[in-house]
Design a protein around this motif. Structure first.
Motif, PDB file in Angstrom:
ATOM      1  N   LEU A 178     -36.745  31.224  10.110  1.00  0.00           N
ATOM      2  CA  LEU A 178     -38.106  31.291  10.642  1.00  0.00           C
ATOM      3  C   LEU A 178     -39.181  31.255   9.547  1.00  0.00           C
ATOM      4  O   LEU A 178     -40.366  31.309   9.836  1.00  0.00           O
ATOM      5  N   GLY A 179     -38.739  31.183   8.300  1.00  0.00           N
ATOM      6  CA  GLY A 179     -39.696  31.150   7.202  1.00  0.00           C
ATOM      7  C   GLY A 179     -40.464  32.447   7.038  1.00  0.00           C
ATOM      8  O   GLY A 179     -41.639  32.446   6.666  1.00  0.00           O
ATOM      9  N   ILE A 180     -39.807  33.547   7.354  1.00  0.00           N
ATOM     10  CA  ILE A 180     -40.433  34.865   7.217  1.00  0.00           C
ATOM     11  C   ILE A 180     -39.907  35.541   5.956  1.00  0.00           C
ATOM     12  O   ILE A 180     -38.680  35.621   5.765  1.00  0.00           O
ATOM     13  N   ASP A 181     -40.823  36.008   5.134  1.00  0.00           N
ATOM     14  CA  ASP A 181     -40.440  36.759   3.939  1.00  0.00           C
ATOM     15  C   ASP A 181     -40.131  38.186   4.388  1.00  0.00           C
ATOM     16  O   ASP A 181     -41.034  38.942   4.765  1.00  0.00           O
ATOM     17  N   LEU A 182     -38.850  38.522   4.363  1.00  0.00           N
ATOM     18  CA  LEU A 182     -38.398  39.796   4.917  1.00  0.00           C
ATOM     19  C   LEU A 182     -39.003  40.997   4.182  1.00  0.00           C
ATOM     20  O   LEU A 182     -39.427  41.967   4.813  1.00  0.00           O
ATOM     21  N   LEU A 183     -39.058  40.935   2.865  1.00  0.00           N
ATOM     22  CA  LEU A 183     -39.615  42.065   2.107  1.00  0.00           C
ATOM     23  C   LEU A 183     -41.119  42.196   2.348  1.00  0.00           C
ATOM     24  O   LEU A 183     -41.635  43.309   2.465  1.00  0.00           O
ATOM     25  N   GLU A 184     -41.800  41.060   2.464  1.00  0.00           N
ATOM     26  CA  GLU A 184     -43.233  41.093   2.746  1.00  0.00           C
ATOM     27  C   GLU A 184     -43.475  41.672   4.146  1.00  0.00           C
ATOM     28  O   GLU A 184     -44.378  42.493   4.351  1.00  0.00           O
ATOM     29  N   ALA A 185     -42.637  41.258   5.114  1.00  0.00           N
ATOM     30  CA  ALA A 185     -42.771  41.779   6.481  1.00  0.00           C
ATOM     31  C   ALA A 185     -42.508  43.284   6.503  1.00  0.00           C
ATOM     32  O   ALA A 185     -43.211  44.032   7.191  1.00  0.00           O
ATOM     33  N   ALA A 186     -41.506  43.724   5.742  1.00  0.00           N
ATOM     34  CA  ALA A 186     -41.191  45.152   5.690  1.00  0.00           C
ATOM     35  C   ALA A 186     -42.325  45.931   5.027  1.00  0.00           C
ATOM     36  O   ALA A 186     -42.671  47.034   5.456  1.00  0.00           O
ATOM     37  N   ASP A 187     -42.908  45.340   4.005  1.00  0.00           N
ATOM     38  CA  ASP A 187     -44.022  45.976   3.313  1.00  0.00           C
ATOM     39  C   ASP A 187     -45.213  46.134   4.255  1.00  0.00           C
ATOM     40  O   ASP A 187     -45.842  47.203   4.320  1.00  0.00           O
ATOM     41  N   THR A 188     -45.510  45.087   5.010  1.00  0.00           N
ATOM     42  CA  THR A 188     -46.607  45.133   5.978  1.00  0.00           C
ATOM     43  C   THR A 188     -46.336  46.201   7.031  1.00  0.00           C
ATOM     44  O   THR A 188     -47.221  46.990   7.389  1.00  0.00           O
ATOM     45  N   LYS A 189     -45.107  46.241   7.526  1.00  0.00           N
ATOM     46  CA  LYS A 189     -44.749  47.200   8.572  1.00  0.00           C
ATOM     47  C   LYS A 189     -44.837  48.638   8.047  1.00  0.00           C
ATOM     48  O   LYS A 189     -45.265  49.554   8.764  1.00  0.00           O
ATOM     49  N   LEU A 190     -44.440  48.830   6.801  1.00  0.00           N
ATOM     50  CA  LEU A 190     -44.527  50.158   6.198  1.00  0.00           C
ATOM     51  C   LEU A 190     -45.979  50.629   6.144  1.00  0.00           C
ATOM     52  O   LEU A 190     -46.282  51.792   6.457  1.00  0.00           O
ATOM     53  N   SER A 191     -46.880  49.715   5.789  1.00  0.00           N
ATOM     54  CA  SER A 191     -48.308  50.066   5.748  1.00  0.00           C
ATOM     55  C   SER A 191     -48.816  50.389   7.144  1.00  0.00           C
ATOM     56  O   SER A 191     -49.584  51.349   7.331  1.00  0.00           O
ATOM     57  N   GLN A 192     -48.414  49.584   8.132  1.00  0.00           N
ATOM     58  CA  GLN A 192     -48.827  49.837   9.517  1.00  0.00           C
ATOM     59  C   GLN A 192     -48.310  51.195   9.995  1.00  0.00           C
ATOM     60  O   GLN A 192     -49.025  51.961  10.644  1.00  0.00           O
ATOM     61  N   ASN A 193     -47.063  51.499   9.680  1.00  0.00           N
ATOM     62  CA  ASN A 193     -46.467  52.763  10.110  1.00  0.00           C
ATOM     63  C   ASN A 193     -47.104  53.965   9.424  1.00  0.00           C
ATOM     64  O   ASN A 193     -47.207  55.040  10.009  1.00  0.00           O
ATOM     65  N   ALA A 194     -47.550  53.758   8.191  1.00  0.00           N
ATOM     66  CA  ALA A 194     -48.226  54.851   7.475  1.00  0.00           C
ATOM     67  C   ALA A 194     -49.522  55.231   8.197  1.00  0.00           C
ATOM     68  O   ALA A 194     -49.899  56.398   8.238  1.00  0.00           O
ATOM     69  N   LYS A 195     -50.193  54.210   8.768  1.00  0.00           N
ATOM     70  CA  LYS A 195     -51.426  54.487   9.525  1.00  0.00           C
ATOM     71  C   LYS A 195     -51.098  55.086  10.888  1.00  0.00           C
ATOM     72  O   LYS A 195     -51.818  55.954  11.387  1.00  0.00           O
ATOM     73  N   LYS A 196     -50.024  54.585  11.486  1.00  0.00           N
ATOM     74  CA  LYS A 196     -49.619  55.051  12.814  1.00  0.00           C
ATOM     75  C   LYS A 196     -49.090  56.488  12.772  1.00  0.00           C
ATOM     76  O   LYS A 196     -49.248  57.239  13.726  1.00  0.00           O
TER      77      LYS A 196
END
Ligand SMILES: [Mg+2]
Length: 115
Positions: A81-99
């Motif tokens: 799918l052309g998704i950078d897994l580490l970048e996606a995980a990094d983004t999700k970690l930031s989102q979860n930190a806010k959540k």
């Protein structure tokens, strides 16, 4: 092997050598990922919490194999799918930190919409 990029390349080569790309569409890979996650869960099925935390060497080896299978399909589907897994995980970690602000949720396992 020390990083996801190298793993991605090796999985890609492994599949190309076997002419498996045509089977590895996102739908099939998502299903395969779910199957492997279930195989992991099956290893813990019926164990007590204590038993699940104290696996013997044979059990640990089987868990390692299923974790590797899960990782394999995660890497494969993200590659297709052309998704950078580490970048996606990094983004999700930031989102979860806010959540889940640590000061608000410390020691509380509830989902963000329940507090
Ligand atoms: Mg498996």
């Amino acid at each position: 092997m020390r990083d996801l990029g190298e793993l991605k390349e090796r999985v890609r080569a492994f599949c190309a050598e076997r002419d498996w790309d045509r089977f590895h569409n996102p739908k099939n890979l998502a299903m395969a990922l779910s199957v492997e996650a279930s195989e992991l869960v099956e290893l813990f099925q019926w164990l007590t919490e204590e038993q699940s935390a104290k696996l013997d060497e044979k059990q640990r080896g089987r868990v390692a194999e299923e974790l590797a299978d899960v990782l394999w399909f995660l890497v494969r589907i993200s590659d297709r799918l052309g998704i950078d897994l580490l970048e996606a995980a990094d983004t999700k970690l930031s989102q979860n930190a806010k959540k889940y602000p640590a000061d608000l949720v410390r020691g509380d396992p509830r989902k963000y919409n329940e507090y």
